[in-house]
Design a protein around this motif. Structure first.
Motif, short mmCIF file in Angstrom:
data_model
loop_
_atom_site.label_atom_id
_atom_site.label_comp_id
_atom_site.label_asym_id
_atom_site.label_seq_id
_atom_site.Cartn_x
_atom_site.Cartn_y
_atom_site.Cartn_z
N SER A 153 -1.53 -0.59 -11.14
CA SER A 153 -0.78 0.42 -10.39
C SER A 153 -1.30 0.53 -8.96
O SER A 153 -0.52 0.66 -8.01
N VAL A 154 -2.62 0.49 -8.82
CA VAL A 154 -3.22 0.59 -7.49
C VAL A 154 -2.80 -0.59 -6.62
O VAL A 154 -2.41 -0.42 -5.46
N ARG A 155 -2.86 -1.78 -7.19
CA ARG A 155 -2.50 -2.97 -6.41
C ARG A 155 -1.01 -2.99 -6.07
O ARG A 155 -0.61 -3.41 -4.97
N MET A 156 -0.17 -2.52 -6.98
CA MET A 156 1.26 -2.46 -6.69
C MET A 156 1.55 -1.47 -5.57
O MET A 156 2.34 -1.74 -4.66
N LEU A 157 0.88 -0.32 -5.60
CA LEU A 157 1.08 0.68 -4.55
C LEU A 157 0.55 0.17 -3.21
O LEU A 157 1.16 0.42 -2.16
N ALA A 158 -0.56 -0.57 -3.23
CA ALA A 158 -1.09 -1.17 -2.00
C ALA A 158 -0.09 -2.18 -1.43
O ALA A 158 0.11 -2.27 -0.21
N ALA A 159 0.53 -2.97 -2.31
CA ALA A 159 1.54 -3.94 -1.87
C ALA A 159 2.74 -3.25 -1.23
O ALA A 159 3.27 -3.71 -0.20
N ILE A 160 3.16 -2.12 -1.81
CA ILE A 160 4.27 -1.36 -1.24
C ILE A 160 3.90 -0.84 0.15
O ILE A 160 4.71 -0.89 1.08
N CYS A 161 2.68 -0.35 0.29
CA CYS A 161 2.19 0.13 1.59
C CYS A 161 2.25 -0.97 2.64
O CYS A 161 2.77 -0.77 3.75
N ILE A 162 1.74 -2.16 2.30
CA ILE A 162 1.73 -3.28 3.25
C ILE A 162 3.16 -3.70 3.60
O ILE A 162 3.48 -3.93 4.78
N CYS A 163 4.03 -3.78 2.60
CA CYS A 163 5.42 -4.22 2.85
C CYS A 163 6.16 -3.20 3.71
O CYS A 163 6.92 -3.58 4.62
N LEU A 164 5.97 -1.92 3.43
CA LEU A 164 6.65 -0.88 4.21
C LEU A 164 6.23 -0.94 5.67
O LEU A 164 7.07 -0.90 6.58
N LEU A 165 4.92 -1.04 5.92
CA LEU A 165 4.44 -1.07 7.29
C LEU A 165 4.77 -2.39 7.97
O LEU A 165 4.91 -2.44 9.21
N THR A 166 4.91 -3.46 7.21
CA THR A 166 5.38 -4.72 7.79
C THR A 166 6.80 -4.56 8.33
O THR A 166 7.11 -5.02 9.44
#
Length: 508
Positions: A156-169
């Motif tokens: 869950s933590v890694r998925m949320l981190a991926a969402i954070c990176i994609c959103l800011l990208t």
């Protein structure tokens, strides 16, 4: 490149779009635009410096010093040391007005090989790993309220981190003003959280809570003291990031030194007073035994409102990811403009005027590291390279004074400052290397993997025709997919002569 782009079969609307793009290119319209003012410059620096470290692990400095008063001395010295480095970068940034920061200073001073090795370590490992680590911290604190009695699941933590990176990208690809708006808002949020902690500390001091402030048990081993400086300087890391986006800074000769001075002084004061606030309530064993010092402090002082601190930590790290992504993409862009990265990374999105390919590559590398379980060890191995490269960039200042005295220097600092910085850099770099020779050796080996890459992909110019055609074809394909064109060269890429502008002499 624009002619090749035009040769693609298109409908009438697309053809008109290409014609408009070509007109913009002829007018110098395709390129990075100076959209950052003084406030945005300050929030870029402050937002990149203040991440999660001051909230979670200020005990790293305390561990090496042994006493609270000595820890505060180290925090102050680290702040002053960062100010000296930033002061030197003000001269370098106003003299070499090119995107890329210390990479371009090293490249222009010591040549393409040394410049590429610095670029390789920073782009392939340090920046993407840093983005991933900060995004994981954001995800952990965002998920924590949903798992109050246990650690959040790693998936869950890694998925949320991926969402954070994609959103800011997406934000950074869409528009620079969006990215700077995000940076402004989340920088204000983290400063608000720290000011609340500081005001609480002032209240505690007014109540006579000073029993923890002593020099008792101060560490006498200089190696451990050096390691404490290492921890403190990592907390200040990011003061040089505005130099990476200098082409997008309005009136850099005026705003760069002002933004650097305001930000470094502000962060130093905030860090020192925040630590003082922590120590009015928490003892040495409590600080060293806490996984998140700010959370422990909040639980002690704020009661039912303590849940706000994890939220502020998450907001702080979210803004940190945005700032590092913003500046890191410009490093990739600068390397491509110098011919040391794939050509596509030097392209600008024609509608949004953002270095979209560079942003996407930084994000992809960060997402790749997100799948690794050894990311923290990897960044520890090569972390020393950051301080070596910054020290080398500061050394460029006296070297260029000797080699190119004719270059324009709107700001001219006293040579005592780069000398002090370089000597201190040698100390804080060599001592940890001696203390951890195996880790240092692994880090050097990782960095040296860039040597064959340089000679094969950069130094070797006359590659077989088939390789060149494949490379050009792939570049054109990506240009069509992302709708990008090469930037028009600007006057900022040249080195003006000293006679063109008066110097501002700033002596010690």
């Amino acid at each position: 490149m624009s002619a090749d782009y035009q040769s693609v079969p298109q409908n009438e609307a697309a053809k008109r779009k290409v014609e408009q793009m070509e007109l913009e290119e002829d007018d110098g319209g395709v390129g990075l635009k100076p959209t950052l003012g003084l406030v945005q410059g300050c929030t870029v620096i402050v937002g990149c410096i203040i991440g999660s470290g001051i909230f979670i692990a200020p005990g790293g400095v305390l561990l090496g010093t042994g006493s609270i008063n000595m820890a505060l001395v180290v925090w102050i010295i680290c702040g002053v040391f960062s100010m000296i480095g930033a002061y030197c970068y003000a001269e370098l940034g106003c003299m070499i007005k090119k995107t890329g920061g210390d990479y371009t200073y090293i490249l222009d001073t010591f040549g393409p090989f040394v410049g590429f090795i610095r670029l390789w370590a920073e782009c392939i490992i340090v920046r993407p790993c840093t983005i991933t680590i900060v995004a994981l911290t954001f995800a952990k604190y965002m998920a924590k309220p949903f798992f109050p009695d246990c650690e959040p699941p790693d998936e869950s933590v890694r998925m949320l981190a991926a969402i954070c990176i994609c959103l800011l990208t997406f934000v950074n690809c869409w528009e620079v003003k969006w990215a700077t708006f995000v940076q402004d808002i989340f920088t204000y949020a983290k400063l608000l959280a720290l000011f609340i902690i500081i005001l609480t500390g002032f209240y505690q001091l007014s109540q006579g809570k000073v029993e923890n402030f002593t020099f008792e048990n101060t560490e006498e081993d200089m190696t451990k003291i050096a390691l404490s400086f290492y921890s403190g300087l990592f907390a200040y890391n990011g003061w040089n990031y505005l130099n990476f986006v200098i082409e997008e800074l309005q009136d850099p000769v005026k705003n760069l030194p002002r933004a650097i001075a305001i930000s470094c002084v502000l962060v130093t004061l905030v860090y020192v007073f925040t630590n003082i606030a922590f120590y009015t309530t928490l003892s040495v064993p409590e600080v060293l035994g806490s996984e998140a010092v700010a959370v422990t402090f909040a639980e002690r002082m704020y009661g039912s409102w303590a849940f706000m601190i994890p939220i502020f930590v998450a907001m702080s790290t979210f803004g940190g990811v945005n700032g590092i992504l913003l500046t890191s993409s410009r490093l990739f862009y600068a390397g491509a403009c110098e011919g040391q990265m794939p050509e596509i990374l030097s392209m600008i999105q024609v509608n949004k005027m953002t270095p979209a390919p560079a942003v996407l590559v930084v994000a992809l590398l960060s997402l790749c590291y997100l799948c690794s379980s050894n990311i923290y060890a990897l960044i520890n191995y090569v972390g020393f390279a950051t301080w070596v490269s910054i020290g080398l960039a500061v050394f460029c200042l006296p070297y260029l004074r000797w080699k190119h005295p004719e270059w324009e220097r709107p700001i001219k600092v006293s040579l005592i400052f780069p000398i002090i910085y370089c000597l201190a850099t040698v100390y804080i770099t060599i001592v940890p290397m001696i203390a951890s020779p195996v880790e240092t050796g692994i880090g050097i080996a990782i960095i040296l993997t860039g040597v064959p890459v340089y000679f094969i992909f950069v130094y070797w110019k006359n590659k077989p025709q088939v390789i060149q055609k494949l490379s050009d074809g792939f570049t054109k394909l990506l240009m069509k997919l992302i709708v990008v064109l090469p930037p028009k060269k600007s006057g900022a890429d040249t080195m003006p002569k000293a006679e063109e502008a008066p110097k501002i002499n700033v002596d010690a």
